[in-house]
Design a protein around this motif. Structure first.
Motif, PDB file in Angstrom:
ATOM      1  N   ILE A  13       0.855  -1.199   0.000  1.00  0.00           N
ATOM      2  CA  ILE A  13       0.000   0.000   0.000  1.00  0.00           C
ATOM      3  C   ILE A  13       0.887   1.244   0.000  1.00  0.00           C
ATOM      4  O   ILE A  13       1.774   1.378   0.847  1.00  0.00           O
ATOM      5  N   GLY A  43      -2.998   7.949   7.189  1.00  0.00           N
ATOM      6  CA  GLY A  43      -4.055   6.947   7.298  1.00  0.00           C
ATOM      7  C   GLY A  43      -4.582   6.860   8.709  1.00  0.00           C
ATOM      8  O   GLY A  43      -4.168   7.624   9.593  1.00  0.00           O
ATOM      9  N   LYS A  96     -14.364   6.483   2.826  1.00  0.00           N
ATOM     10  CA  LYS A  96     -13.728   6.226   1.528  1.00  0.00           C
ATOM     11  C   LYS A  96     -14.195   7.251   0.476  1.00  0.00           C
ATOM     12  O   LYS A  96     -13.443   7.631  -0.393  1.00  0.00           O
ATOM     13  N   GLU A 101      -8.081  10.781  -1.641  1.00  0.00           N
ATOM     14  CA  GLU A 101      -7.911   9.440  -2.230  1.00  0.00           C
ATOM     15  C   GLU A 101      -6.683   8.701  -1.690  1.00  0.00           C
ATOM     16  O   GLU A 101      -6.678   7.478  -1.573  1.00  0.00           O
ATOM     17  N   ASP A 102      -5.638   9.488  -1.337  1.00  0.00           N
ATOM     18  CA  ASP A 102      -4.415   8.820  -0.871  1.00  0.00           C
ATOM     19  C   ASP A 102      -4.421   8.551   0.640  1.00  0.00           C
ATOM     20  O   ASP A 102      -3.412   8.152   1.213  1.00  0.00           O
ATOM     21  N   VAL A 104      -5.145   6.293   3.730  1.00  0.00           N
ATOM     22  CA  VAL A 104      -5.260   4.828   3.865  1.00  0.00           C
ATOM     23  C   VAL A 104      -6.155   4.493   5.061  1.00  0.00           C
ATOM     24  O   VAL A 104      -5.882   4.919   6.187  1.00  0.00           O
ATOM     25  N   VAL A 106      -7.579   1.631   7.483  1.00  0.00           N
ATOM     26  CA  VAL A 106      -7.346   0.256   7.943  1.00  0.00           C
ATOM     27  C   VAL A 106      -8.472  -0.134   8.901  1.00  0.00           C
ATOM     28  O   VAL A 106      -8.720   0.563   9.892  1.00  0.00           O
ATOM     29  N   SER A 126     -13.865  -6.897   4.053  1.00  0.00           N
ATOM     30  CA  SER A 126     -13.318  -6.708   2.696  1.00  0.00           C
ATOM     31  C   SER A 126     -14.321  -6.081   1.758  1.00  0.00           C
ATOM     32  O   SER A 126     -13.952  -5.593   0.708  1.00  0.00           O
ATOM     33  N   ALA A 130     -12.251  -0.889   2.696  1.00  0.00           N
ATOM     34  CA  ALA A 130     -11.038  -0.708   3.519  1.00  0.00           C
ATOM     35  C   ALA A 130      -9.806  -1.105   2.711  1.00  0.00           C
ATOM     36  O   ALA A 130      -9.884  -1.949   1.813  1.00  0.00           O
ATOM     37  N   ASP A 131      -8.661  -0.486   3.046  1.00  0.00           N
ATOM     38  CA  ASP A 131      -7.421  -0.781   2.308  1.00  0.00           C
ATOM     39  C   ASP A 131      -6.642  -1.933   2.922  1.00  0.00           C
ATOM     40  O   ASP A 131      -5.791  -2.539   2.263  1.00  0.00           O
ATOM     41  N   ALA A 132      -6.875  -2.208   4.192  1.00  0.00           N
ATOM     42  CA  ALA A 132      -6.177  -3.300   4.888  1.00  0.00           C
ATOM     43  C   ALA A 132      -6.970  -3.621   6.145  1.00  0.00           C
ATOM     44  O   ALA A 132      -7.878  -2.869   6.525  1.00  0.00           O
ATOM     45  N   LEU A 172      -7.362  -8.598   1.125  1.00  0.00           N
ATOM     46  CA  LEU A 172      -6.695  -7.379   1.596  1.00  0.00           C
ATOM     47  C   LEU A 172      -5.467  -7.746   2.432  1.00  0.00           C
ATOM     48  O   LEU A 172      -5.438  -8.820   3.050  1.00  0.00           O
TER      49      LEU A 172
END
Ligand SMILES: Cc1cc2nc3c(=O)[nH]c(=O)nc-3n(C[C@H](O)[C@H](O)[C@H](O)COP(=O)(O)O)c2cc1C
Length: 404
Positions: A13, A43, A96, A101-102, A104, A106, A126, A130-132, A172
Motif C-alpha cells: 500500500i 491513514g 472512503k 484518495e491517498d 489509507v 485500515v 473486505s 477498507a485498504d487493509a 486485503l
C-alpha cells in the motif's frame, strides 16, 4: 526536498506519509477519521470492532505525572461502541468517499479463539472499501477474560490460527497487532508471519496498574462495581512516551528476526525524533494514539515538518534510507567491550551548577564529581563511565569521551 520525501510503501500500500492514527478514541467514528484525513494524516486504523459493541466503565483513563507533566497514560477502555453494521454500511463507505484518495483506511477487528469468527469478520470487512485489516490480538484488559485480545496474542498457536483464518476471508493485506505482554515477542511474530500476515503492528498497550488514590486506598482509575456505587478498578493498558522504550525494543527485535515483514511501529510516538527512532529500528509506518489524544490531530504538521528538516540536515532523500538504519548496531551484551576507556566530561557552558550530578555520583555512582567555581567537574581517574550524571542532568551538560 522533494514533496514525496515522506512517501513509503507498506505491505503493497502506498502511503503519502508514514503516519496513521492508531486504533483508539481518535478513530472512534467517521467524524474523527475524516478530520484527521483532512489535516494530512497518511491513514487511520479504526477503533476495533467485534461481534458485540462495547459498553465501557467510567472513569477509564489514568495518568502518571512527573513534575506535573503527563508522561504515561493507562486505560481500561474496550472496543468500538458502535455496532459493526454502522461501520460497514455507513461510516467506512463515507470515509472512503470523502477522505482524500491517498488516505489509507485500515479496518480493525477482534474475534475469539475460534477461527471461523475471524474469517467471517474479514469477509465482511473486505466488502467495505477498507485498504487493509488489522487483527487486534493484543488488548490486555477485558478481552483476555473472554479469551480474546492478548489471550490470543500470547499464544503462538492461536496467533497463527487466527491470522490464517482472517487471510482466508479476504484478499486485503492483513496486519497483526501484537501485545508486548509476552516473554519473547519473536515466536509470536513468527507465528503471525507463518499464518500469512502481510505486516505486523507493535505495540499495543502494556498491562499496568497506574496508581492508587492513597487517601481512599482505591486503585486508579476509579471505576464502579456493578451496583454503580462501590469504587473499584482493574488492570489496564499503559501507553504514551513512558512505553516508548518497550515499543522500540519490540519493533527492533521483530525487525532483526524477520527482516522481510513490514512493521508498523506504535508506542509513545509524539514528535519527529521519536518517529525517526522507530524508523531507524525498522518500522515502515508509524501509529499514534496518546499524542493525538493529548495534543490534537494538528500535531501531524509539526511532526512531518520536523522529519523533513531532519532529513535535509542529514542528507536523507527518502524514508527508506532511514528505515532499519540503527538495527545493525544492536548487538548482544556479550559482544560489547567491557570497561573501554570512556569517561564523562562536563560541557561547561551548559552546566548551571545545580549539583544534581554531584549528589547522584556520590551515592549512586563512583564519587567522581566535585564542584569547582560553581561548575561540576568530573575526575577522569574516578569516573567509571556509567552514565548516571547524564541521566540526572536536565541540561544535557555531560558528554562521554573515548580517551584512547
Ligand atoms: C483509550 C485507549 C483505547 C484504545 N483502544 C484500542 C483499540 O480499540 N484497539 C487497539 O488495537 N488498540 C487500542 N488502543 C491502543 C493504541 O492503539 C496504541 O496501541 C497504544 O495506545 C500505544 O500507542 P501510544 O503510546 O501512541 O498511545 C487504545 C489505547 C487507548 C489509550
Amino acid at each position: 526536498m522533494a514533496d514525496n520525501s515522506l512517501a513509503v510503501e507498506f505491505a503493497g500500500i502506498p502511503f503519502k506519509n508514514p503516519f496513521l492514527l492508531s486504533s483508539a478514541p481518535p478513530t472512534m467514528d467517521v467524524r474523527h477519521i475524516l478530520r484527521a484525513a483532512r489535516l494530512g494524516w497518511g491513514g487511520a486504523v479504526m477503533k476495533t470492532v467485534t461481534e458485540e459493541p462495547t459498553v465501557d466503565p467510567r472513569t477509564r483513563l489514568g495518568v502518571l505525572r512527573k513534575n506535573g507533566k503527563a508522561i504515561g497514560m493507562n486505560n481500561i477502555e474496550l472496543l468500538s461502541r458502535e455496532p459493526l453494521k454502522t461501520w460497514t454500511d455507513d461510516w467506512i463507505p463515507k470515509i472512503k468517499r470523502e477522505a482524500p484518495e491517498d488516505f489509507v483506511f485500515v479496518a480493525s477487528m477482534m474475534s475469539g479463539p475460534e477461527p471461523g469468527g475471524w474469517t467471517s469478520l474479514a469477509e465482511t470487512m473486505s466488502q467495505t472499501g477498507a485498504d487493509a485489516i488489522e487483527l487486534n490480538v493484543s488488548c490486555p484488559h477485558g478481552s483476555p477474560e473472554k479469551h480474546m485480545g492478548a489471550f490470543i496474542g500470547q499464544d503462538p498457536t492461536l496467533v497463527e490460527q487466527v491470522s490464517r483464518a482472517a487471510k482466508k476471508g479476504t484478499d486485503l493485506p492483513i496486519l497483526v497487532k501484537l501485545t508486548p505482554n509476552v516473554t519473547d515477542i519473536v515466536p509470536i511474530a513468527q507465528a503471525a508471519a507463518k499464518g500469512g500476515a502481510d505486516g505486523l503492528s507493535a505495540i499495543n498497550t502494556v498491562e499496568s496498574l497506574i496508581g492508587v488514590d492513597v487517601e481512599t486506598a482505591t486503585p486508579l482509575p476509579i471505576a464502579y462495581g456493578v451496583d454503580k456505587t462501590e469504587q473499584l478498578s482493574t488492570y489496564g493498558g499503559y501507553c504514551g512516551p513512558a512505553v516508548r522504550p518497550i515499543g522500540l525494543r519490540v519493533v527492533s527485535q521483530i525487525a532483526k528476526a524477520i527482516p522481510d515483514i513490514p512493521i508498523s511501529g506504535i508506542g509513545g510516538i509524539e514528535d519527529w525524533m521519536s518517529s525517526v527512532e522507530y524508523l531507524m529500528v525498522g518500522a515502515r509506518t508509524l501509529q499514534v494514539c496518546t499524542a493525538a489524544m493529548w495534543y490534537g490531530f494538528s500535531i501531524i504538521k509539526t511532526i512531518t515538518e520536523g522529519i523533513v528538516k531532519f532529513m535535509e540536515r542529514k542528507g536523507y532523500k527518502t524514508l527508506d534510507e532511514m528505515i532499519g538504519r540503527a538495527l545493525s548496531k544492536i548487538t548482544t551484551w556479550t559482544a560489547l567491550s567491557k570497561l573501554p576507556p570512556v569517561v564523562g566530561r562536563v560541557i561547561e557552558n551548559r552546566c548551571t551548577g545545580c549539583k544534581e550530578c554531584v549528589g547522584a555520583c556520590a551515592d549512586g555512582g563512583y564519587v567522581a564529581i566535585q564542584m569547582r567555581e560553581g561548575i561540576a567537574v568530573i575526575n577522569p581517574e574516578k569516573c567509571d563511565g556509567c552514565g548516571l550524571c547524564a541521566v540526572v542532568c536536565e541540561y544535557d551538560a555531560v558528554a562521554f569521551v573515548h580517551t584512547d
